[in-house]
Enzyme design. Sequence first.
Site, PDB file in Angstrom:
ATOM      1  N   LYS A   4       0.844  -1.188   0.000  1.00 56.87           N
ATOM      2  CA  LYS A   4       0.000   0.000   0.000  1.00 56.87           C
ATOM      3  C   LYS A   4       0.883   1.243   0.000  1.00 56.87           C
ATOM      4  O   LYS A   4       1.933   1.289   0.662  1.00 56.87           O
ATOM      5  CB  LYS A   4      -0.906   0.015   1.239  1.00 56.87           C
ATOM      6  CG  LYS A   4      -1.854  -1.170   1.342  1.00 56.87           C
ATOM      7  CD  LYS A   4      -3.002  -1.071   0.367  1.00 56.87           C
ATOM      8  CE  LYS A   4      -4.029  -2.176   0.609  1.00 56.87           C
ATOM      9  NZ  LYS A   4      -5.198  -2.054  -0.285  1.00 56.87           N
TER      10      LYS A   4
ATOM     11  N   LYS B 238     -13.720  -7.315  -7.421  1.00 56.84           N
ATOM     12  CA  LYS B 238     -13.976  -7.834  -6.082  1.00 56.84           C
ATOM     13  C   LYS B 238     -15.444  -8.242  -5.999  1.00 56.84           C
ATOM     14  O   LYS B 238     -16.330  -7.405  -6.220  1.00 56.84           O
ATOM     15  CB  LYS B 238     -13.655  -6.792  -5.011  1.00 56.84           C
ATOM     16  CG  LYS B 238     -12.168  -6.496  -4.876  1.00 56.84           C
ATOM     17  CD  LYS B 238     -11.908  -5.421  -3.843  1.00 56.84           C
ATOM     18  CE  LYS B 238     -10.409  -5.198  -3.674  1.00 56.84           C
ATOM     19  NZ  LYS B 238     -10.117  -3.994  -2.862  1.00 56.84           N
TER      20      LYS B 238
END
Length: 375
Positions: free
Chosen positions: A168, A268
């Site tokens: 991240k 997703k």
Amino acid sequence: MIAAHFTIDQVRLRRVRVPLHEPFRISSGSVAVKESIIIELHGEGLVAYGEASPMSGSFYSNETPDSTWTALATDLIPDLLARDVPGPVGYSEVLNSYGKEPFARAGIEGAVWHFSALRMKTSIRSLFGMRSKPVRSGLAIGLYDTLTELRHAIAKYLPLGYQRLKIKIQPGWDIAPLEMVRKYYPGVPLMVDANASYALADHHEVLMALDRFDLIMIEQPLAKNAFDNMAELQRTIRTPICADESAETMEDLEEIILKQSASIINIKVQRVGGLWNARKMHDRAREAGLRLWLGTMPELGIASAQALQIASLPDFRYPTDIEASSRWFVDDIVTPLIEIDERGFIHPLNELGMGYEVDISKLERYTVETKVFEK
């Protein structure tokens, strides 16, 4: 092969909380406990499960465990009990007409897919017309306060076999972490995920500098609706741009295709409202020449197991974010736990249902609230 119509006699709604080994941090927030909503369907002597798995605190999306619980308890479960369910595909279209709360829709649709597979004595994967094959898994690492902590986390998990590394990033935590990773892991397949934390006008120089790290992709660098700016960035940078939060619906996907805002799509199941929507988006993106992979929140074992059932769709070309159960959670509610082998593969298990069983004792242990609905 799609199941025929059926009815459901009872639905048990559970709120479960499972602690994480460490907080999961992204640019917009952090969680230390995984909270999910489990939907349990009863009928014809069968029990089937789905999981609605939004992040706590609304830092990833507008949906939260509370809003998802309300949507299920107030709207979706009473509607399910009152209707003749037209099989999982037909029911998915019913859910799409509801429109709101994609996580709630994904959870109850997953339960319907599971129920349909059980009553036909087959797997969800078989209902989609797919064969069983190993699924490649990639390691995702959240934000840390120091480069030393980040390095230790990578050193702990990457040797387990994961096939790529994702870290991240956010403004101020980007170049230095990448320099560290490339110093100690020069050949690792590497990507970054910004979770929409950059603005093109403010961070153009930094975003362009990411080109020098030989990244697989930059996932969601800009705001979810910044389709034009994403397209501009993709035209000026060599590294492929991946849309995640920007690709919530088929309409979003069409916008990305029209404006060429990304060359890769992260699908997703929870974010797009269910397995069937994920399949439709996969097929449309494939038709448009986009590359694809299957992401996760992360989710507990029920949602993960059901996502794994479609992870071998032909254009999911990159390793999934679905990791071993023990990567994030102190425990899980499926048996056996989801694991990866030394080469970074998750191997589908039995050909019934979702490939994993729900561990009832653990489900009870981590349940903090229950509500039962009957006809």
